[in-house]
Design an enzyme around this catalytic site. Structure first.
Site, PDB file in Angstrom:
ATOM      1  N   GLY A 119      -5.465  12.803   0.099  1.00  0.00           N
ATOM      2  CA  GLY A 119      -6.514  11.986   0.711  1.00  0.00           C
ATOM      3  C   GLY A 119      -6.387  11.851   2.221  1.00  0.00           C
ATOM      4  N   ILE A 141      -6.399   9.090   4.198  1.00  0.00           N
ATOM      5  CA  ILE A 141      -5.383   8.103   4.572  1.00  0.00           C
ATOM      6  C   ILE A 141      -4.003   8.575   4.117  1.00  0.00           C
ATOM      7  CG2 ILE A 141      -4.536   5.754   4.174  1.00  0.00           C
ATOM      8  CD1 ILE A 141      -7.451   4.844   3.888  1.00  0.00           C
ATOM      9  N   SER A 200      -7.688   6.266  -5.122  1.00  0.00           N
ATOM     10  CA  SER A 200      -8.762   5.466  -5.713  1.00  0.00           C
ATOM     11  C   SER A 200     -10.070   6.199  -5.484  1.00  0.00           C
ATOM     12  CB  SER A 200      -8.827   4.083  -5.062  1.00  0.00           C
ATOM     13  OG  SER A 200      -9.794   3.279  -5.699  1.00  0.00           O
ATOM     14  N   TYR A 237     -18.543  -0.398  -5.597  1.00  0.00           N
ATOM     15  CA  TYR A 237     -17.326  -0.051  -4.863  1.00  0.00           C
ATOM     16  C   TYR A 237     -16.521  -1.305  -4.533  1.00  0.00           C
ATOM     17  CZ  TYR A 237     -14.164   1.659  -1.241  1.00  0.00           C
ATOM     18  OH  TYR A 237     -13.046   1.943  -0.497  1.00  0.00           O
ATOM     19  N   LYS A 294     -12.649  -2.186  -5.892  1.00  0.00           N
ATOM     20  CA  LYS A 294     -11.477  -2.476  -5.064  1.00  0.00           C
ATOM     21  C   LYS A 294     -10.946  -3.882  -5.336  1.00  0.00           C
ATOM     22  CE  LYS A 294     -10.005   0.134  -2.528  1.00  0.00           C
ATOM     23  NZ  LYS A 294      -9.101   1.302  -2.727  1.00  0.00           N
ATOM     24  N   PRO A 334      -7.664  -2.050   4.542  1.00  0.00           N
ATOM     25  CA  PRO A 334      -8.343  -1.531   5.739  1.00  0.00           C
ATOM     26  C   PRO A 334      -9.847  -1.778   5.727  1.00  0.00           C
ATOM     27  CG  PRO A 334      -7.185   0.202   4.492  1.00  0.00           C
ATOM     28  CD  PRO A 334      -7.325  -0.982   3.609  1.00  0.00           C
TER      29      PRO A 334
END
Length: 336
Positions: free
Chosen positions: A11, A13, A84, A155, A159, A182
């Site tokens: 990913g 990040i 995720s 979404y 999370k 973030p």
């Protein structure tokens, strides 16, 4: 040096997190859904690794399957869970994004607990913090997204529920959990495989929209997000705490004007759309419908805890935005 399991290592990040961990001397075992992406990750990190970097290895494991997780945890001293689902547009069926996020977090954290891995760093999001019932207020780690509001997106629910699940498991199984939350993550990718992460900047640079919605969101540079994961791991005092990763908030119109000043020959939107026009467009575009509750609001979160307890000095929002654009233009991702 300690071996860290990093989920979703391919990913945007996660690659930056891997780089920070490796250059700090940790060995990293990265999970991949498909092992054929291992060389891609190696190639992305190679130019930036120091001579004292730790060892990078890979293991196959999927958030939606039990297979491989017990083996992935073997000999690991800490878990950094970044994997995720991240939808480009909100799905018609919310379960398609909520279920893998929640069940995946549950699966990974329970596997860690069963293997005796107690130290866990989880990548969450400011969408798990921002409560739309409190618009325009400075929100912090004590705040949570209200998943019962009709305006809460799938979404944001994914999370929020995933992070709440992590805290519940941590309490029940004795895990030492830290979450990093973030905002909109900008900054330069390490390679051309960055998924939908810089989609907003690409959209600005391509001039796809004549005007911009009247709203703003928290922004952070990916390099700071990665640094926060490393500092959380290195500092036992961060255990049991949430940390918001944001260097400040930017209105969309300010993003447009910042990019237009840097790239004056491009057709970058710099005008704010009236709310009525955005509402009208949302009838025809489902991706616009999800931002309606945010119109007229500048979402803001406090980074005071990250500054005080982690010693973070954040890259400014404009610098993070321009670093993204710079990379996209230099690497030919955005044609003139």
């Amino acid at each position: 040096m300690d071996l860290v399991l990093l989920t979703g290592v391919s990913g945007f990040i996660a690659k930056h997190v891997a780089l920070k961990l490796l250059n700090a001397g940790y060995s990293v075992r990265g999970t991949l859904r498909r092992m054929d992406r291992a060389e891609e990750v190696r190639a992305a990190l190679a130019p930036y690794l120091t001579e004292h970097a730790g060892v990078l290895t890979f293991v196959q494991a999927d958030l939606e399957s039990d297979a491989g997780w017990a083996e992935a945890m073997a000999g690991v001293s800490a878990l950094v869970h970044t994997a995720s689902p991240f939808p480009i547009a909100q799905p018609k069926d919310p379960a398609t994004v909520i279920r893998p996020a929640v069940e995946g977090t549950e699966r990974v954290l329970k596997a860690a607990a069963s293997a005796g891995v107690t130290r866990v760093i989880l990548t969450s999001s400011t969408v798990a913090v921002l409560n739309e019932a409190k618009p325009d207020t400075l929100q912090d780690e004590a705040d949570w997204c209200d998943i019962h509001l009709p305006s809460t997106t799938p979404y944001a629910k994914s999370k929020t529920l995933a992070e709440r699940t992590a805290w519940e498991i941590a309490k029940a199984r004795g895990l030492k959990l830290t979450t990093i939350n973030p905002g909109l993550v900008l900054g330069p990718p390490l390679d051309e495989h960055y998924g939908s992460s810089l989609g907003l900047v690409e959209r600005f640079l391509k001039g796809k929209d004549p005007m911009l919605p009247p709203m703003g969101i928290p922004v952070v540079d990916v390099r700071d997000v990665a640094e926060m994961h490393l500092r959380a791991l290195q500092r036992p005092e961060t255990e049991g705490r949430r940390y918001l990763a944001s260097s400040g908030s930017m209105a969309f119109v300010d993003m447009g004007r910042t990019l237009k000043a840097a790239y004056p020959t491009r057709r970058i939107p710099t005008r704010e759309a009236p709310k009525a026009i955005v509402r009208l467009l949302s009838v025809f575009d489902a991706s616009i419908k999800s931002i309606l509750p945010k119109l007229g609001h500048l979402e803001r979160v406090s980074n005071a805890r990250a500054v005080k307890e982690m010693g973070m000095e954040f890259i400014a929002p404009k610098a993070a935005l321009l670093a993204s654009a710079d990379w996209l233009v230099k690497h030919g991702r955005i044609w003139a």
